[in-house]
Structure formats: structure tokens, C-alpha cells
Motif scaffolding. Sequence first.
Motif, PDB file in Angstrom:
ATOM      1  N   ALA A   1     -13.135 -12.112  40.295  1.00  0.00           N
ATOM      2  CA  ALA A   1     -11.781 -12.053  39.469  1.00  0.00           C
ATOM      3  C   ALA A   1     -10.554 -12.720  40.223  1.00  0.00           C
TER       4      ALA A   1
ATOM      5  N   VAL B   1      -7.507  -8.753  33.236  1.00  0.00           N
ATOM      6  CA  VAL B   1      -9.029  -8.846  33.108  1.00  0.00           C
ATOM      7  C   VAL B   1      -9.567  -7.319  33.362  1.00  0.00           C
TER       8      VAL B   1
ATOM      9  N   VAL C   1     -12.242 -18.091  32.433  1.00  0.00           N
ATOM     10  CA  VAL C   1     -13.318 -17.130  32.175  1.00  0.00           C
ATOM     11  C   VAL C   1     -14.586 -17.782  32.783  1.00  0.00           C
TER      12      VAL C   1
ATOM     13  N   TRP D   1      -3.952 -12.124  34.931  1.00  0.00           N
ATOM     14  CA  TRP D   1      -3.682 -13.507  35.043  1.00  0.00           C
ATOM     15  C   TRP D   1      -2.269 -14.090  34.420  1.00  0.00           C
TER      16      TRP D   1
ATOM     17  N   VAL E   1     -10.844 -10.199  28.657  1.00  0.00           N
ATOM     18  CA  VAL E   1      -9.382 -10.389  29.284  1.00  0.00           C
ATOM     19  C   VAL E   1      -8.534 -10.439  28.319  1.00  0.00           C
TER      20      VAL E   1
ATOM     21  N   TYR F   1     -13.113 -12.873  25.062  1.00  0.00           N
ATOM     22  CA  TYR F   1     -11.632 -13.261  25.165  1.00  0.00           C
ATOM     23  C   TYR F   1     -11.127 -13.997  23.634  1.00  0.00           C
TER      24      TYR F   1
END
Length: 338
Positions: free
Chosen positions: A265, A243, A49, A148, A93, A37
Motif C-alpha cells: 500500500a 485504500v 491499483v 492516495w 480504493v 475501484y
Amino acid sequence: MKLPQLVAAVGVALAAATAPLSAAAQDIKPRLIRFGYGLVEQSNQGRAVKVFADEVERLSGGKMKVRAIGAAALGSDVQMQQALIGGAQEMMVGSTATLVGITKEMAVWDTPFLFNNAREADLVLDGPVGQKIMDKLQDKGLVGLVYWENGFRNLTNNKQPVQKLEDLNGIKLRVMQNNVFLDSFKTLGANAVPLPFSELFTALETRAVDGQENPYNTILSSKFYEVQKYLTITNHVYSPWIVLASKKWWDGLSKDEKNVLMEAAKKSREFERKDTREEAARALAELKAKGMQVNELSPAEANRMREKLSAIHASIANQVGQDLWKELQAAVAQARAA
Ligand code: TF8
């Protein structure tokens, strides 16, 4: 079926229903998952995460381990996407905006002022249109798991307070690497420069660019307040994060392993949205305390900006196809009425 057998059968069924992921009985192999990330560990992205990693470990009885690698140490969003496609990295992500070069339909999320609030965003992203767009990634070697919240974006710069549209003239503004963001800010009169997020802090610090736009959370966690004086509350677009898994890798997983990842997730999504919203609610005060000069746009100026940006809508609709554009508008209208 005799009574004891029936009782046993019900017992097994109940056990299966209440402990669907009792790891020992499942087809789960030891797996190491490199999860990259872009933001720092102490950010809404980093925290979520961590929740994902812990959940994967718990649900798999410790067999599946997530190695979380932040701060773009595995590369920018675009570089990581390529690593996933090639199978050199398992998960990441990042911003949906950086996926537009791979799956053009992702551009719908960059529509200025598409959502009025986070509730609408959740309903549309988690609904059929969000899923449909996510599924398009599969042809390109990526599997989308959940969206997200990155959040509503606001403008910062180092030149002058942006009170009206004309104040953007001549501001060299870093934008995410896609044509919708580029066109949006060119339309508003800024000198828009696409740059990966991983190069942004340095670009601001060295004054290679004057400004940028991101949610309050990121302005805070990435310490942009150290190198930016002015913050203008524009809320010009809601950005999702997504993600992702490498399809090459995902296709080799068992059903149980895929379930572990999907469950984790979803859990991380619920955590992340709540955490992000709580942080956003107090971040503006913190940014002011750190010395940023904050201004709102007058309603008249906000409207001028909105109107200018509506010129972008037709080109997004052309790019993603009229049918999808109409589906999106219908989904937003439905969410708004809900
Ligand atoms: C941006 C995005 C970034 C994300 C992050 C690196 O401005 O808002 O915060 O892409 O995942 O580039």
C-alpha cells in the motif's frame, strides 16, 4: 557466545533486516483479494491499483493474488464499502468523501481550500491527524491503509463559462454524496445534485445534470471532455482517495500477511502521487486540445468564492467536533510553515 555463534547470530539478524519479507519463511497463505475501484483501468487509479497488485504478489512470493476490478464493476464507492463491511469483498480504493456517512470525521477532507498545495496535503494526511481519522473507520468494520491523491477539483459544465459566482446560478451540478459538498455548492448558488460517480457520465451525456467537479486527471480518463464544454479552474478542494480493507477479513490475516499489504500500500501510494501529479501537469493542455474551453477565475472572483465557502467551516467543525477541527487547523498551519 563463541565467535562462530556470534557470526551466525549476526548473519541471521542481518538476513532478517535486509530481507524482511522473504516470503517462503513467513506465515502467508494462498489468498485471493478482490480489489474494487471506480475509475477505468487507464486512469491514475487503475495504474496504481496495478502497482499494488504486483507488489502484493511479489512480496508474498506469489501466494497472495489481487484481482483488480475497475470501472465500478463491483458497484459504486458506497456499495463497495458495504461489501467490505459485510466481508463479501476484501479491498477497494475510493473517495474519502463517500465515507462521511459511515465515519463523520472524514468530512474534514472536504473543507474547501483546506490545502494550498499537494505538499501540505501529504504532510497532514500522512501525519497524526490523518491517521487518527483513518483509525476511526475500524469501529465501522473498515481498515484504512493509506491515502492516495485524487487531487484538486475543478469545475466543468455544459451551459456557460463560469467567470463569476453568479454564473453558477441555475447550473445543475452533480456533487459527491455527502452534506459538505451539497452545502458547498448550494452556498455558491448552484443546483447541487448528489449522484454516485458510476452514474455521472450518463447523467452528463443525457443532460440530466449540466456539470460536475473533479481533478483534471479524472476529467481526462473518464472522457468528460466528450460531454462537457466549459472548464473553470477553481481548485476549490483537494480530494484524497483512501485504500480500504474489510475489517472482518483483515482480522483473520496473519501479521506477515498484514505486513505485505501495508508495504504494498505504501509503495502504491508513492507511485500514485507521483503519477497523478505528472498526469495533472499535462492534462489541462490535453483537455484544451480535446476542445474544452478553459477559463481561470479572476483573483477577485476566486476570493469571493473562497469567502462564501468559509461559511461552511463552522458546520464542518460542528459535525466532526471542535477538538478535531482545531487539531486539523494546527496540523495545516504546521505543514504550511514546514
Ligand atoms: C467523485 C470522485 C471519484 C472517486 C472514484 C470513483 O467525483 O472524485 O473520482 O470517488 O474513486 O465521485
